[in-house]
Design an enzyme around this catalytic site. Sequence first.
Site, PDB file in Angstrom:
ATOM      1  N   LYS A  74      10.378  29.684 102.416  1.00  0.00           N
ATOM      2  CA  LYS A  74       9.632  30.793 101.832  1.00  0.00           C
ATOM      3  C   LYS A  74       8.379  31.042 102.672  1.00  0.00           C
ATOM      4  O   LYS A  74       7.687  30.096 103.071  1.00  0.00           O
ATOM      5  CB  LYS A  74       9.262  30.450 100.387  1.00  0.00           C
ATOM      6  CG  LYS A  74       8.576  31.571  99.612  1.00  0.00           C
ATOM      7  CD  LYS A  74       8.341  31.154  98.167  1.00  0.00           C
ATOM      8  CE  LYS A  74       7.644  32.246  97.367  1.00  0.00           C
ATOM      9  NZ  LYS A  74       7.448  31.849  95.954  1.00  0.00           N
ATOM     10  N   SER A 149       8.836  34.984  92.385  1.00  0.00           N
ATOM     11  CA  SER A 149       8.435  35.521  93.671  1.00  0.00           C
ATOM     12  C   SER A 149       9.320  35.087  94.845  1.00  0.00           C
ATOM     13  O   SER A 149       9.252  35.671  95.933  1.00  0.00           O
ATOM     14  CB  SER A 149       6.988  35.104  93.979  1.00  0.00           C
ATOM     15  OG  SER A 149       6.862  33.696  94.080  1.00  0.00           O
ATOM     16  N   SER A 173       8.882  31.284  89.446  1.00  0.00           N
ATOM     17  CA  SER A 173       9.240  31.918  90.713  1.00  0.00           C
ATOM     18  C   SER A 173      10.372  31.257  91.490  1.00  0.00           C
ATOM     19  O   SER A 173      10.843  31.818  92.472  1.00  0.00           O
ATOM     20  CB  SER A 173       8.009  32.014  91.623  1.00  0.00           C
ATOM     21  OG  SER A 173       7.134  33.000  91.137  1.00  0.00           O
TER      22      SER A 173
END
Length: 441
Positions: A74, A149, A173
């Site tokens: 990420k 997210s 997330s």
Amino acid sequence: MTIREAAADLRAGRVSCLELADQCLSQIARLNPKLNAFVTVTGEQARARALELDRELAAGRDRGPLHGIPIAHKDLIRTKGVRTMSGSKLFADFVPGSDAAVVKKLDAAGAVMLGKTGLHELAYGITSDNPHFGTIRNPRDAERSPGGSSGGSGVAVATGMAYMATGTDTGGSIRIPASFCGVVGLKPTYGVVDLSGIQPLGFSLDHAGPLTRTVADARVTFEAMAGAGRRRAAPVDVRNIRIGLPENFYFDRASGEVKDAVRLAAREAERLGARVTQVQVPDMDGLNAAGRVILLAEASALYEPYRARRGDFGSDVLALLDQGRLVPATDYVNAQRLRRTLVDDFRALFSEIDCLFTPATPITAPRIGQMQVELDGELVDTRIATTRLSRGINVLGFPSLAMPCGESSEGLPIGLQIVARPFEEDLLLSLGEALEAGLAR
């Protein structure tokens, strides 16, 4: 193919580390222009690393189950020499001089980094509709959200662009993208995975964990991310595990198909020998309210140095940061006090059960830009609905596993959330692995 299957093929000589990397890079080239999961692809670096790992295997050096496995990080997790933008214009040119702790651990385990996955701006949201780097799209339906997210990580794993991707979770997330994309996401116990080198959002709520295709793969990658210092439990026998099925809160204002799928998962657990009982969970509305106040205050404090750069924030994130500046210190302190009380209440509940079964999200993936969803005849804000069942678990710091447990009539994934006591990831993973085969029938 799963990590375990790829590892077996590598050791049997049916495939090489380089071939695994090339297969994933081919998927990225084919799918990423439409789905926008990756913001940075490090193809040449990945190939060079894979060749090095092939040479190691040929020389008899085997780093373990992640040796040669292609993964992604990420893009708020620092990677040495590779830009780490956190989905934000604030960090669009940031190239770290060192790796985050989890990157070092996965690298030592033999993983091959393919690149960086996109996210909701600053990880502060659940849509992954990023105003600076584009909208990330759900692989089941490109007009739907992948969740956030960690949306890019969920999409990368779901489509075979990577075997595993790292994620972070401050209010759902990891688990929300897992639920919407039909993959597995593990939010470990608070503090078990080292957050050094990861851009924070809420200091007392942030977690990091893996997104994978299977629960078994989540176990392998979690163990690498947590490292040798993790406290391991004795092997877990799923027979006679005490599962609590909430009578209140978690099945209120949820899609009928979601409720049915989670209850079916509970019946499958009973078939495996677990004991399912109805329970009353403590004050979840209070826990969620505390979580919102804590995050508003902590995130706004973190980004206070960037206050003069208002034009560099997307409108939704800027609104949350402005709102957080209005939270009185007394409200923040009282939210933390309520948090301690509710942690004690949940510990008391978990003296009677070993884990909770709940929906991971009350809905399947909404359409991109959809501001409201209808639940039980009531229009509800999509963001609030989506985080409602996950946010409180960050406040508690308890470990939580999201895994697929069915599909809607539209063919969209439905996610099951399993919550356990602190440091009982082994119980979560053992139960999840046992459930996986039955739920796939």
